[in-house]
Design a protein around this motif. Structure first.
Motif, mmCIF file in Angstrom:
data_model
loop_
_atom_site.group_PDB
_atom_site.id
_atom_site.type_symbol
_atom_site.label_atom_id
_atom_site.label_comp_id
_atom_site.label_asym_id
_atom_site.label_seq_id
_atom_site.Cartn_x
_atom_site.Cartn_y
_atom_site.Cartn_z
ATOM 1 N N ILE A 27 5.653 -17.392 28.919
ATOM 2 C CA ILE A 27 6.196 -16.282 29.704
ATOM 3 C C ILE A 27 6.950 -15.298 28.812
ATOM 4 O O ILE A 27 6.762 -14.084 28.925
ATOM 5 N N LEU A 28 7.795 -15.804 27.921
ATOM 6 C CA LEU A 28 8.540 -14.902 27.034
ATOM 7 C C LEU A 28 7.577 -14.101 26.154
ATOM 8 O O LEU A 28 7.761 -12.896 25.964
ATOM 9 N N ASP A 29 6.536 -14.760 25.637
ATOM 10 C CA ASP A 29 5.547 -14.066 24.807
ATOM 11 C C ASP A 29 4.797 -13.019 25.622
ATOM 12 O O ASP A 29 4.597 -11.889 25.167
ATOM 13 N N SER A 30 4.371 -13.380 26.834
ATOM 14 C CA SER A 30 3.572 -12.461 27.648
ATOM 15 C C SER A 30 4.383 -11.228 28.053
ATOM 16 O O SER A 30 3.834 -10.146 28.209
#
Length: 93
Positions: A27-30
């Motif tokens: 989620i953080l990457d996306s």
């Protein structure tokens, strides 16, 4: 505003913890949120710091902080994602 610090463990036999850690990173990457991964398995000082920030001497990863401000654990992270309040949860706004 601090930087998002994500406390995790690279060494765990706990499948649920691994899934939670993968989901947080995904989620953080996306969302292209800049964060620092801090491996408590590789650094006892990091584990002590994480537990001090959480305020629980038995706290387990994953835990999320912004600088020295504690944001929450996986359940709170997931709730923030569901309610579309991730930036507020991460203290980014």
């Amino acid at each position: 505003m601090g930087k998002v610090n994500y406390y995790y463990s690279s060494v765990t036999g706990n499948l649920e913890m691994k899934k939670q850690q993968q989901r947080i990173e995904m989620i953080l990457d996306s969302k292209k949120i800049d964060y620092e991964r801090i491996d408590i398995a590789a650094d006892d000082g990091a584990k002590a710091k994480m537990r001090e920030l959480v305020g629980d001497p038995k706290a387990l990863p994953p835990q999320i902080c912004n600088g020295d401000q504690y944001c929450g654990d996986f359940e709170k992270f997931e709730a923030a994602v569901e309610s579309e309040e991730l930036e507020a949860f991460l203290k980014l706004c």
